[in-house]
Design an enzyme around this catalytic site. Sequence first.
Site, PDB file in Angstrom:
ATOM      1  N   LYS A  69       0.814  -1.218   0.000  1.00  0.00           N
ATOM      2  CA  LYS A  69       0.000   0.000   0.000  1.00  0.00           C
ATOM      3  C   LYS A  69       0.849   1.271   0.000  1.00  0.00           C
ATOM      4  CE  LYS A  69      -4.494  -1.054   2.020  1.00  0.00           C
ATOM      5  NZ  LYS A  69      -5.333  -0.912   3.226  1.00  0.00           N
ATOM      6  N   LEU A  81      -1.317   4.135  -1.761  1.00  0.00           N
ATOM      7  CA  LEU A  81      -2.736   3.871  -1.536  1.00  0.00           C
ATOM      8  C   LEU A  81      -3.156   3.973  -0.071  1.00  0.00           C
ATOM      9  CD1 LEU A  81      -3.281   0.732  -3.823  1.00  0.00           C
ATOM     10  CD2 LEU A  81      -3.933   3.091  -4.301  1.00  0.00           C
ATOM     11  N   GLN A 124      -6.193   6.346   0.611  1.00  0.00           N
ATOM     12  CA  GLN A 124      -7.479   6.155  -0.069  1.00  0.00           C
ATOM     13  C   GLN A 124      -7.999   4.732   0.036  1.00  0.00           C
ATOM     14  OE1 GLN A 124      -5.849   7.344  -3.853  1.00  0.00           O
ATOM     15  NE2 GLN A 124      -6.300   5.359  -4.752  1.00  0.00           N
ATOM     16  N   CYS A 125      -7.205   3.849   0.578  1.00  0.00           N
ATOM     17  CA  CYS A 125      -7.604   2.446   0.742  1.00  0.00           C
ATOM     18  C   CYS A 125      -7.129   2.024   2.128  1.00  0.00           C
ATOM     19  CB  CYS A 125      -6.970   1.602  -0.363  1.00  0.00           C
ATOM     20  SG  CYS A 125      -7.459  -0.132  -0.385  1.00  0.00           S
ATOM     21  N   LYS A 126      -7.764   2.608   3.154  1.00  0.00           N
ATOM     22  CA  LYS A 126      -7.251   2.519   4.514  1.00  0.00           C
ATOM     23  C   LYS A 126      -7.484   1.161   5.160  1.00  0.00           C
ATOM     24  CE  LYS A 126      -7.990   7.474   5.198  1.00  0.00           C
ATOM     25  NZ  LYS A 126      -8.738   8.516   5.944  1.00  0.00           N
TER      26      LYS A 126
END
Length: 338
Positions: A242, A247, A250-252
């Site tokens: 990640k 990311l 935005q992609c926790k």
Amino acid sequence: MLGKVALEEAFALPRFEERQRWWASLFSTDADKHVKEMNDIQKIRMDYAEKHGVGYQILSYTAPGVQDIWDPVEAQALAVEINDYIAEQVAAKPDRLGAFATLSMHNPQEAAAELRRCVEKYGFKGALVNDTQRAGKDGDDLVFYDQPEWDVFWKTCTDLDVPLYLHPRNPTGTIYERLWADRKWLIGPPLSFAQGVSLHVLGMVTNGVFDRHPKLQIVIGHLGEHIPFDMWRINHWFEDRKKLLGLEKQCKKTIRDYFAQNIWITTSGHFSTTTLNFCMAELSSDRILFSIDYPFETFADACDWFDSAEMSVTDRLKIGRENAKKLFKLGNYKDSSA
């Protein structure tokens, strides 16, 4: 089991009967029967439902539908026509039938407005969209819904508290020519459907749609379009990379988290106990919904399999109807408490 809820169940506008016959001839062993069942709302499918213990069906327009129309004005006009037609049909049997809105996905504001109209005016249970929207001068552009400009649409879904069913459609244009033309027998259930929807859903996950709209609920069919079987590998890869990929903002959450909180899968067109058990192990019975995929599949195949598949009573009730009752906020319907 009585009172099952089915929610990937297709219909078509009767005025497109000849087009449906041509389409059915590409895959059906009995095109006339398929067209007759597709166009029927009130009789044939209701007889099947009575025989096989389906208490409630949520109907949706058949693929590729409006997503195959690249002219935005034509696409919007057809979507409105379809929604007005099916609203009248399901109103005749409100304790047996509901509907998903059909949407032109050329413009997020327009799609949001039509969804709101269908939910508030007609009581539709959400929307079903056939993957990417064809667009552009020659219909060769693809509109994905995983970018920030679509936030207005996803906010409308959450404001209305209705899910969106992301259904496949066939590959078209240069993508068809480059990837599928020489192996066209792999279009549809063998491969292309899962490939298209899994790309779109994972794009939504990794482009932050669910982080920006944490209450959004998405349904995908066919026991998850191959994703559950790669869940460990997808999750492992993203969790390792990640930060390197940029990311982490935005992609926790993990991929598993999004499937536990935002994504549902259905049994539509995939009637394997072995596969269902695998999906239950990966996702739990709390995120699985019964469906048929009629008239592409039969009530008999789906219902006889599900009713006899080895599982606990609790899991059968959850998957067969209780999960759907909660997700779609269903009231009493035929055999809803049987």
